[in-house]
Write a protein that holds these residues in place. Structure first.
Motif, PDB file in Angstrom:
ATOM      1  N   ASP A 206      -4.421   7.156 -13.716  1.00 38.40           N
ATOM      2  CA  ASP A 206      -3.255   7.359 -12.542  1.00 38.40           C
ATOM      3  C   ASP A 206      -3.596   7.334 -11.493  1.00 38.40           C
ATOM      4  O   ASP A 206      -2.905   7.012 -10.493  1.00 38.40           O
ATOM      5  N   GLY A 207      -5.115   6.607 -10.981  1.00 36.45           N
ATOM      6  CA  GLY A 207      -5.551   7.072  -9.605  1.00 36.45           C
ATOM      7  C   GLY A 207      -4.889   8.476  -8.763  1.00 36.45           C
ATOM      8  O   GLY A 207      -5.583   8.943  -7.459  1.00 36.45           O
TER       9      GLY A 207
ATOM     10  N   LEU B 200      -8.719   3.193  -4.912  1.00 36.64           N
ATOM     11  CA  LEU B 200      -9.601   2.038  -4.725  1.00 36.64           C
ATOM     12  C   LEU B 200     -11.210   3.599  -4.549  1.00 36.64           C
ATOM     13  O   LEU B 200     -10.435   3.828  -2.860  1.00 36.64           O
TER      14      LEU B 200
ATOM     15  N   THR C  35      -5.477   3.972  -0.787  1.00 33.72           N
ATOM     16  CA  THR C  35      -4.851   4.343  -2.041  1.00 33.72           C
ATOM     17  C   THR C  35      -4.141   2.562  -1.702  1.00 33.72           C
ATOM     18  O   THR C  35      -3.221   2.141  -0.577  1.00 33.72           O
ATOM     19  N   LEU C  36      -3.471   1.773  -2.811  1.00 31.44           N
ATOM     20  CA  LEU C  36      -2.402   0.497  -2.861  1.00 31.44           C
ATOM     21  C   LEU C  36      -1.569   0.612  -1.465  1.00 31.44           C
ATOM     22  O   LEU C  36      -0.985   1.285  -1.915  1.00 31.44           O
TER      23      LEU C  36
ATOM     24  N   LEU D   7     -12.652   1.117  -9.281  1.00 33.95           N
ATOM     25  CA  LEU D   7     -10.963   0.957  -8.972  1.00 33.95           C
ATOM     26  C   LEU D   7     -10.242   1.520 -10.180  1.00 33.95           C
ATOM     27  O   LEU D   7     -10.770   1.751 -11.674  1.00 33.95           O
ATOM     28  N   SER D   8      -9.213   2.870  -9.685  1.00 33.28           N
ATOM     29  CA  SER D   8      -8.606   3.026 -11.037  1.00 33.28           C
ATOM     30  C   SER D   8      -7.763   1.840 -12.398  1.00 33.28           C
ATOM     31  O   SER D   8      -7.551   0.940 -11.650  1.00 33.28           O
ATOM     32  N   ALA D   9      -7.700   2.264 -13.045  1.00 35.57           N
ATOM     33  CA  ALA D   9      -6.714   1.614 -14.079  1.00 35.57           C
ATOM     34  C   ALA D   9      -6.088   0.836 -14.171  1.00 35.57           C
ATOM     35  O   ALA D   9      -5.630   0.380 -14.361  1.00 35.57           O
ATOM     36  N   SER D  10      -4.806   1.907 -13.434  1.00 33.59           N
ATOM     37  CA  SER D  10      -3.820   1.764 -12.818  1.00 33.59           C
ATOM     38  C   SER D  10      -3.837   0.760 -12.075  1.00 33.59           C
ATOM     39  O   SER D  10      -2.965  -0.376 -11.284  1.00 33.59           O
ATOM     40  N   GLY D  11      -4.842   0.358 -10.545  1.00 30.55           N
ATOM     41  CA  GLY D  11      -4.858  -0.627  -9.720  1.00 30.55           C
ATOM     42  C   GLY D  11      -4.361   0.043  -8.694  1.00 30.55           C
ATOM     43  O   GLY D  11      -4.375  -1.033  -7.831  1.00 30.55           O
ATOM     44  N   THR D  12      -4.156   1.685  -8.877  1.00 31.25           N
ATOM     45  CA  THR D  12      -3.735   1.806  -7.177  1.00 31.25           C
ATOM     46  C   THR D  12      -4.334   1.788  -6.496  1.00 31.25           C
ATOM     47  O   THR D  12      -4.214   2.462  -4.924  1.00 31.25           O
TER      48      THR D  12
END
Length: 188
Positions: free
Chosen positions: A57-58, A17, A33-34, A10-15
Motif C-alpha cells: 500500500d506504500g 517509488l 508518492t504518486l 515500486l509499491s504493488a499499488s503503484g503509488t
C-alpha cells in the motif's frame, strides 16, 4: 524530471517509488508518492543501505542496512517516521520482500546456507514474561545444526519485543562461535 540513484522499487499499488542515492559519506533512501513533485528523503545514513522496498500500500518501506559487520532489516514509514529494527541476527539479514502490508519475508544467513524467515513488524508482544534459552551448542552432533540458527533468530525476535532472556542472543552467539570466544578472551 529525472532523479539519480539505484535500486528502484515500486509499491504493488503503484503509488510509491523508492530508490537509493549514494554519496561518498552518506547514503539516502528516497520515496516519491504518486502526484508529488518532489521526493522525500526517508532515511539518511553513513552506513551502507540496500534494497528499499515499499509495502504493497506504500505506507512503509523495508530496507537493509549494515550497521556493523552484518546486514539487518528495518522498516520505516514512507514519511520517514517510526524507524523499526526488525532483525537482530549475527548473520546477514537481507533482501526484504513484503508478503502483504504487515508481513515481510527476508533472507538470512551466509550464501552457502541461506534460508528465508517471515517477520511481522507490527507484532508487539509474545506470551512470555521471561525466556530461558536451553539450546545446546552441541546440537549439531545430534542432527540439530539448524536449531542453533533458528534459536538465534527467535532469541533476537523476543529481545526486540522487550522480553528478558537468560542466555540471550549475544551470549548464545559467543557460545556457538570459537572466533567470538577468542575475541572476547583477548579483550579481557
Amino acid at each position: 524530471r529525472p532523479f539519480s540513484g539505484s535500486q528502484p522499487a515500486l509499491s504493488a499499488s503503484g503509488t510509491v517509488l523508492t530508490w537509493i542515492q549514494r554519496a561518498p559519506t552518506e547514503n539516502a533512501i528516497h520515496a516519491l508518492t504518486l502526484g508529488a513533485t518532489e521526493p522525500v528523503v526517508v532515511k539518511r545514513s553513513g552506513e551502507p543501505l540496500a534494497t528499499p522496498l515499499p509495502s504493497p500500500d506504500g505506507s512503509r518501506i523495508a530496507y537493509a542496512i549494515q550497521p556493523r559487520e552484518d546486514w539487518e532489516v528495518f522498516v520505516i514509514g514512507a514519511d520517514g517516521q517510526g524507524d523499526l529494527r526488525v532483525t537482530r541476527e549475527i548473520q546477514h539479514d537481507r533482501n526484504p520482500r513484503w508478503v502483504d502490508n504487515d508481513r515481510l519475508l527476508a533472507m538470512k544467513g551466509e550464501p552457502r546456507h541461506t534460508r528465508a524467515h517471515l517477520y511481522d513488524p507490527k507484532e508487539a508482544s509474545v506470551p512470555y514474561s521471561l525466556l530461558f534459552n536451553r539450546m545446546s551448542p552441541s546440537a549439531y552432533l545430534r542432527g540439530g545444526v539448524q536449531g542453533m540458527f533458528f534459536t538465534l533468530g527467535f532469541l533476537s525476535h523476543v529481545e526486540r519485543l522487550g522480553v528478558p532472556v537468560v542466555n540471550g542472543s549475544k551470549g548464545f552467539a559467543i557460545e556457538i562461535s570459537k572466533a567470538r570466544q577468542l575475541t572476547l578472551l583477548e579483550s579481557l
